[in-house]
Design a protein around this motif. Structure first.
Motif, PDB file in Angstrom:
ATOM      1  N   ALA A  58       0.822  -1.222   0.000  1.00 45.54           N
ATOM      2  CA  ALA A  58       0.000   0.000   0.000  1.00 45.54           C
ATOM      3  C   ALA A  58       0.850   1.264   0.000  1.00 45.54           C
ATOM      4  O   ALA A  58       0.337   2.348   0.285  1.00 45.54           O
ATOM      5  CB  ALA A  58      -0.924  -0.002   1.212  1.00 45.54           C
ATOM      6  N   LYS A  59       2.141   1.156  -0.316  1.00 40.50           N
ATOM      7  CA  LYS A  59       3.025   2.327  -0.317  1.00 40.50           C
ATOM      8  C   LYS A  59       2.398   3.455  -1.138  1.00 40.50           C
ATOM      9  O   LYS A  59       1.959   3.259  -2.266  1.00 40.50           O
ATOM     10  CB  LYS A  59       4.384   1.955  -0.898  1.00 40.50           C
ATOM     11  N   GLY A  60       2.389   4.663  -0.551  1.00 43.00           N
ATOM     12  CA  GLY A  60       1.811   5.819  -1.227  1.00 43.00           C
ATOM     13  C   GLY A  60       0.369   6.078  -0.863  1.00 43.00           C
ATOM     14  O   GLY A  60      -0.158   7.149  -1.158  1.00 43.00           O
ATOM     15  N   THR A  61      -0.291   5.115  -0.214  1.00 45.58           N
ATOM     16  CA  THR A  61      -1.668   5.347   0.211  1.00 45.58           C
ATOM     17  C   THR A  61      -1.689   6.242   1.448  1.00 45.58           C
ATOM     18  O   THR A  61      -0.688   6.409   2.142  1.00 45.58           O
ATOM     19  CB  THR A  61      -2.403   4.034   0.520  1.00 45.58           C
ATOM     20  N   GLN A  62      -2.837   6.798   1.734  1.00 50.45           N
ATOM     21  CA  GLN A  62      -2.937   7.828   2.757  1.00 50.45           C
ATOM     22  C   GLN A  62      -3.126   7.239   4.147  1.00 50.45           C
ATOM     23  O   GLN A  62      -3.889   6.292   4.351  1.00 50.45           O
ATOM     24  CB  GLN A  62      -4.112   8.760   2.437  1.00 50.45           C
ATOM     25  N   GLU A  63      -2.405   7.821   5.110  1.00 45.56           N
ATOM     26  CA  GLU A  63      -2.589   7.522   6.520  1.00 45.56           C
ATOM     27  C   GLU A  63      -3.153   8.752   7.224  1.00 45.56           C
ATOM     28  O   GLU A  63      -2.943   9.879   6.771  1.00 45.56           O
ATOM     29  CB  GLU A  63      -1.257   7.158   7.187  1.00 45.56           C
ATOM     30  N   PHE A  64      -3.828   8.516   8.345  1.00 53.56           N
ATOM     31  CA  PHE A  64      -4.460   9.592   9.105  1.00 53.56           C
ATOM     32  C   PHE A  64      -4.003   9.517  10.560  1.00 53.56           C
ATOM     33  O   PHE A  64      -3.937   8.422  11.130  1.00 53.56           O
ATOM     34  CB  PHE A  64      -5.990   9.455   9.067  1.00 53.56           C
ATOM     35  N   ARG A  65      -3.694  10.672  11.148  1.00 54.26           N
ATOM     36  CA  ARG A  65      -3.461  10.730  12.600  1.00 54.26           C
ATOM     37  C   ARG A  65      -4.819  10.947  13.244  1.00 54.26           C
ATOM     38  O   ARG A  65      -5.440  12.005  13.097  1.00 54.26           O
ATOM     39  CB  ARG A  65      -2.509  11.879  12.942  1.00 54.26           C
ATOM     40  N   VAL A  66      -5.306   9.931  13.944  1.00 54.43           N
ATOM     41  CA  VAL A  66      -6.710   9.861  14.341  1.00 54.43           C
ATOM     42  C   VAL A  66      -6.865   9.998  15.849  1.00 54.43           C
ATOM     43  O   VAL A  66      -6.113   9.412  16.628  1.00 54.43           O
ATOM     44  CB  VAL A  66      -7.331   8.519  13.880  1.00 54.43           C
ATOM     45  N   GLY A  67      -7.858  10.773  16.257  1.00 53.45           N
ATOM     46  CA  GLY A  67      -8.304  10.805  17.641  1.00 53.45           C
ATOM     47  C   GLY A  67      -9.730  10.268  17.719  1.00 53.45           C
ATOM     48  O   GLY A  67     -10.510  10.427  16.775  1.00 53.45           O
ATOM     49  N   GLU A  68     -10.057   9.620  18.831  1.00 56.19           N
ATOM     50  CA  GLU A  68     -11.390   9.014  18.958  1.00 56.19           C
ATOM     51  C   GLU A  68     -11.979   9.290  20.339  1.00 56.19           C
ATOM     52  O   GLU A  68     -11.288   9.219  21.355  1.00 56.19           O
ATOM     53  CB  GLU A  68     -11.315   7.492  18.758  1.00 56.19           C
ATOM     54  N   ILE A  69     -13.257   9.622  20.356  1.00 57.33           N
ATOM     55  CA  ILE A  69     -14.068   9.602  21.574  1.00 57.33           C
ATOM     56  C   ILE A  69     -15.086   8.490  21.392  1.00 57.33           C
ATOM     57  O   ILE A  69     -15.899   8.533  20.463  1.00 57.33           O
ATOM     58  CB  ILE A  69     -14.780  10.941  21.819  1.00 57.33           C
ATOM     59  N   PHE A  70     -15.018   7.473  22.246  1.00 56.89           N
ATOM     60  CA  PHE A  70     -15.924   6.330  22.125  1.00 56.89           C
ATOM     61  C   PHE A  70     -16.877   6.309  23.315  1.00 56.89           C
ATOM     62  O   PHE A  70     -16.450   6.302  24.475  1.00 56.89           O
ATOM     63  CB  PHE A  70     -15.145   5.019  22.074  1.00 56.89           C
ATOM     64  N   ILE A 109     -16.776   9.397  17.857  1.00 58.74           N
ATOM     65  CA  ILE A 109     -16.527  10.684  17.195  1.00 58.74           C
ATOM     66  C   ILE A 109     -15.045  10.686  16.838  1.00 58.74           C
ATOM     67  O   ILE A 109     -14.192  10.436  17.693  1.00 58.74           O
ATOM     68  CB  ILE A 109     -16.850  11.872  18.108  1.00 58.74           C
ATOM     69  N   ILE A 110     -14.741  10.945  15.566  1.00 51.12           N
ATOM     70  CA  ILE A 110     -13.376  10.849  15.066  1.00 51.12           C
ATOM     71  C   ILE A 110     -12.853  12.244  14.723  1.00 51.12           C
ATOM     72  O   ILE A 110     -13.565  13.044  14.109  1.00 51.12           O
ATOM     73  CB  ILE A 110     -13.327   9.946  13.812  1.00 51.12           C
ATOM     74  N   ALA A 111     -11.614  12.507  15.111  1.00 59.85           N
ATOM     75  CA  ALA A 111     -10.935  13.744  14.724  1.00 59.85           C
ATOM     76  C   ALA A 111      -9.692  13.385  13.921  1.00 59.85           C
ATOM     77  O   ALA A 111      -8.966  12.449  14.285  1.00 59.85           O
ATOM     78  CB  ALA A 111     -10.541  14.553  15.955  1.00 59.85           C
ATOM     79  N   VAL A 112      -9.465  14.091  12.830  1.00 58.74           N
ATOM     80  CA  VAL A 112      -8.260  13.902  12.025  1.00 58.74           C
ATOM     81  C   VAL A 112      -7.300  15.044  12.340  1.00 58.74           C
ATOM     82  O   VAL A 112      -7.595  16.205  12.076  1.00 58.74           O
ATOM     83  CB  VAL A 112      -8.577  13.858  10.516  1.00 58.74           C
ATOM     84  N   GLN A 113      -6.164  14.705  12.934  1.00 60.10           N
ATOM     85  CA  GLN A 113      -5.181  15.713  13.293  1.00 60.10           C
ATOM     86  C   GLN A 113      -4.231  16.012  12.138  1.00 60.10           C
ATOM     87  O   GLN A 113      -3.758  17.136  11.984  1.00 60.10           O
ATOM     88  CB  GLN A 113      -4.381  15.236  14.505  1.00 60.10           C
TER      89      GLN A 113
END
Length: 433
Positions: A182-194, A277-281
């Motif tokens: 998956a080289k080159g695919t997008q990653e996300f720095r994720v925060g979560e409130i569950f 609830i997801i936050a993308v940093q």
């Protein structure tokens, strides 16, 4: 204010990823800057009795005040009743976690809590005694934060003892192979409130999630709300899940995540056992060079204005400062620039571009060594420019076996911890008063 749980995450060991140190901290850069060019009375009465342990209205009120302190703002009056109910549920869970740890003869010593309090107080440049007075002035108390620390340490140690998961070599290898492919695919720095959703309470949980979302949209701290309300083990580090690819998350979350940009927060997402609830940093491309990963050597030149200086008085100085910075002849001329404007100068080595405020990141990505930024800051904290003295590209590394193993382990421990707490709630004797 740095909430205690951040320090706990450093002390008690990793149920969830710990954020890397911020390499730009010595620059003391403000996040919200310009680019120039009522305490409630406590009533001592039982609110709930959890297997014989009493939770009082004072406990609820002081924890509510702690939340307000962590947010740096008063809680809207229309939110207080809902937050009290949520805090009571959290205190009930906290009691169950401490009780379960004691049953397993897990003892959280006073010294463990004292060390954490000292680190938290030090993080806001206070002694433990000053920190206690600070909390009391805000309507909270050192007792309530000590209780929160005790609960989190106890729960983390209990998970380490009771929850065992098995990760096979083939599973780790499969993840690494997928990442390579998956080289080159997008990653996300994720925060979560569950928020967990017991059967029959789905609508209420969704309503609570929407009310939390309203507060986040009005500027409330995502990390602060995650620490207080999230029932995921990542709550101890402000909900930070680290760098994730969508396919590593449940399908319902992955679908939403793929369409999110840095700095955005999702609507509540129903998923297995609750609502997230997801936050993308931040975002990046997997195993691909990103200029924001570059490591910089910087000189910061700062003009400090006398107290009471108006913007009109400062503008001419800032204009001359901007012109001089634009024509600075490399990093070696930064000292002369500082002398000409009676400015302070600070050198910072090994600063990651990604650790700088987003405004500066966007400005500096195309800049070359020897160039200076536009003046940045505000009249209260000072107006400064950054001169790039060196820039080293960082080649992205393939994740190690241990990194992948730990991530898989954290995910499974988190899932089982949720089930464990659900079972504790189911077996508890709880009286409401």
């Amino acid at each position: 204010m740095a909430i205690a749980t951040t320090a706990i995450a450093q002390q008690a060991g990793p149920p969830s990823p710990t954020p890397a140190p911020n390499s730009s901290k010595f620059l003391n850069l403000p996040e919200n800057a310009q680019v120039f060019g009522t305490q409630m009375p406590s009533v001592i009465k039982a609110t709930a009795i959890v297997n014989g342990d009493v939770i009082t209205q004072t406990d609820v009120d002081q924890r509510l005040a702690l939340l307000a302190i962590s947010q740096g703002a008063q809680i809207p009056a229309e939110e207080i009743d809902r937050l009290r109910q949520q805090i009571l549920r959290n205190l009930i869970d906290e009691s169950l976690e401490i009780q379960a740890a004691k049953t397993e003869k897990i003892d959280v010593k006073t010294a463990d809590i004292d060390r954490t309090i000292a680190r938290v107080a030090g993080g806001v440049k206070q002694t433990p005694e000053q920190f206690a007075a600070y909390l009391e002035n805000g309507g909270s108390s050192i007792r309530t934060i000590r209780r929160q620390i005790q609960g989190e340490i106890a729960w983390q140690r209990l998970q380490q003892r009771k929850i065992e998961v098995t990760i096979g070599d083939d599973e780790v290898k499969a993840v690494i192979d997928k990442m390579t492919a998956a080289k080159g695919t997008q990653e996300f720095r994720v925060g979560e409130i569950f928020l967990p959703s017991p059967p029959g309470e789905e609508a209420q949980t969704m309503d609570n999630a929407n009310k939390i979302l309203d507060q986040l949209k009005n500027g409330a701290s995502f990390a602060g709300y995650a620490r207080q309300y999230s029932q995921s083990s990542s709550a101890a580090v402000g909900g930070d899940l680290g760098w994730m690819r969508p396919e590593q998350l449940p399908d319902s979350i992955a679908t939403v995540l793929r369409g999110m940009a840095p700095g955005t927060i999702s609507n509540p997402i129903p998923n297995s056992g609750g609502v997230s609830i997801i936050a993308v940093q931040d975002t990046r491309r997997l195993l691909t060079h990103d200029p924001r990963d570059d490591v910089l050597t910087l000189k910061q030149v700062s003009i400090v204005f006398p107290k009471g200086t108006s913007r009109a008085q400062a503008e001419p100085i800032v204009s001359r400062f901007a012109e001089a910075a634009r024509n600075v002849a490399g990093c070696g001329a930064a000292d002369k620039l500082a002398a000409d404007f009676h400015a302070e100068i600070v050198q910072s080595d090994g600063t990651k571009l990604r650790d700088l405020p987003s405004t500066l990141q966007n400005m500096m990505v195309p800049m070359q060594v020897g160039q200076a930024t536009l003046p940045y800051g505000n009249l209260e904290d000072g107006v400064r420019v950054l001169v790039i003295c060196g820039r080293d590209e960082v080649d992205p590394d393939q994740p190690s076996y241990d990194q992948v193993y730990n991530q898989l382990n954290d995910e499974r421990v988190n899932t089982r911890a949720r089930r464990y707490l659900r079972d504790l709630r189911r077996d508890a004797v709880i009286e409401f008063r």
